[in-house]
Design an enzyme around this catalytic site. Sequence first.
Site, short mmCIF file in Angstrom:
data_model
loop_
_atom_site.label_atom_id
_atom_site.label_comp_id
_atom_site.label_asym_id
_atom_site.label_seq_id
_atom_site.Cartn_x
_atom_site.Cartn_y
_atom_site.Cartn_z
N ARG A 126 0.82 -1.22 0.00
CA ARG A 126 0.00 0.00 0.00
C ARG A 126 0.85 1.27 0.00
NH1 ARG A 126 -4.02 -1.68 4.17
NH2 ARG A 126 -5.21 -3.30 3.16
N ARG B 28 -3.79 6.39 0.87
CA ARG B 28 -4.41 7.57 1.46
C ARG B 28 -3.50 8.38 2.38
NH1 ARG B 28 -9.73 5.12 4.03
NH2 ARG B 28 -8.37 3.28 4.12
N ARG C 264 -7.38 10.70 -6.17
CA ARG C 264 -8.57 9.89 -5.83
C ARG C 264 -9.83 10.74 -5.91
NH1 ARG C 264 -12.64 7.60 -4.13
NH2 ARG C 264 -12.81 6.14 -2.39
N ASP D 184 -7.11 -3.47 -7.10
CA ASP D 184 -7.68 -4.08 -5.91
C ASP D 184 -7.94 -5.55 -6.19
OD1 ASP D 184 -8.99 -3.19 -3.16
OD2 ASP D 184 -10.25 -4.76 -4.02
N TYR E 169 -14.75 -12.66 0.45
CA TYR E 169 -15.54 -11.46 0.13
C TYR E 169 -16.74 -11.80 -0.74
CZ TYR E 169 -11.69 -8.67 1.98
OH TYR E 169 -10.74 -8.11 2.80
#
Length: 346
Positions: A26, A30, A39, A76, A152
Site C-alpha cells: 500500500r 491515502r 482519488r 484491488d 468477500y
Amino acid sequence: MPHSTKPFLRALAGETLTPPPFWLMRQAGRYLPEYRATRAEAGSFLDLCYNPDFATEVTLQPLRRYGFDAAILFSDILVVPDALGQQVAFKEGEGPVLTPIRSAGDLDGLSLSGLHDHLAPVYKTVANLSKAIPATTALIGFAGAPWTVATYMIEGSGSKDFAKAKGMMFGQAELFARLMALLIQATGDYLIRQIDNGAEAIQIFDTWAGALPEDQFERWVIGPTRSLVERIRAERPGIPVIGFPRQAGYLYKRYVTETKVSGVSLDPSVPLDWAAAELQTKCTVQGNLDPLLVVAGGEAMDAGIDRVLRALGKGPFIFNLGHGITPPTPPDNVARLAERVKGWKG
C-alpha cells in the site's frame, strides 16, 4: 538474468544484497496528499482502479517521493469478482460491498467470458507503468488468492469470523469447490495477462489465510497457490512469484515448501530468527515491520527497522512491512524509513 540491474529481481532470484531492496505494501495510498487529490479527481475507488491514467499516476507517486525498488500495480483484489459479473462497490467508511454468492444459481451468474474485456484498463495500467518506471525499478503485478477473494464473494463484505464462507466450505463443499475452481482459472488468466503487459514479478495476497484450520489451509491456501505458481512457471518461465499467506503462523513453512514460491511475505507476528532459519533457507523472505511502527515513527520505528534488517539481511531478503501502510501514517516517517533502509551497511 536480463533484469540483473534491478535489485528487487536479483533478491528474488536468491542474491543477498546490502542494503536490501525495499518497497511497502500500500505504498500508493491515502497517507499521501497527492494520492488523495488524484482519488478525489477520479471519483469512486473503482473508477480510480479502472482509469489507466489515474492508476498509473498513483502507482508512480510513492516512487517519486521515496525511490522504492519496486512499483506495484495500483488496483484491488476485488476487480476479479467484478470482472466475473458479481456486483462490487466500495462504500465510504465501510469498504467493499458485494452481492453475495450463496447458491448454485448465484454462481451460475458468473462467467469468465468477459474477464479480459473488463480488466483491459488494468492491463493498460501495467503497460503504461512498464514504460514509466525507472530503469532499476521492478514492476509487480498482483492478485488476491482464491480463498481470500472467495471470502468477500460469499460474505458480501469483509468479515471477522468468515462464518458464511466457512459455512459453504464445510456445508456445501461441492459448491465451494466450484467457486474456487472458477477463481483459480480467472486469477491465473489475469496474472498471465499482467505479465504479458510488462509485470516482472507477481505477488499473491492471501490476507485471510490464517483463518483456516490446517487441513483446509492445505487444500484451499496451499493447493490453489501451488496451481498458480505451476501455471506461471509453465507458461511464463522466469517470472518470480511471492506468496503472502498472512497470519499462517507455523504453516508458513509448509506453504513455502509445497507451493514452491520464489519469495514469501511475512506478517509482523512471524518470529525473525525462525524465519531466517526455517524460511530464508528455502526462498527469499520479504517483510515484516509492523505498519503501526511507521505511524509512531521516531526511535521505536528505527529500532524495529534495525531488528528486521539484522535478522533477515544476511540472506535473500526484500524489506517491507508485515501488512499495508495505514492511512494515518505521516509521509515524513516513510521518508525516514526509506533513508534508514537505503543507508544500511549490514
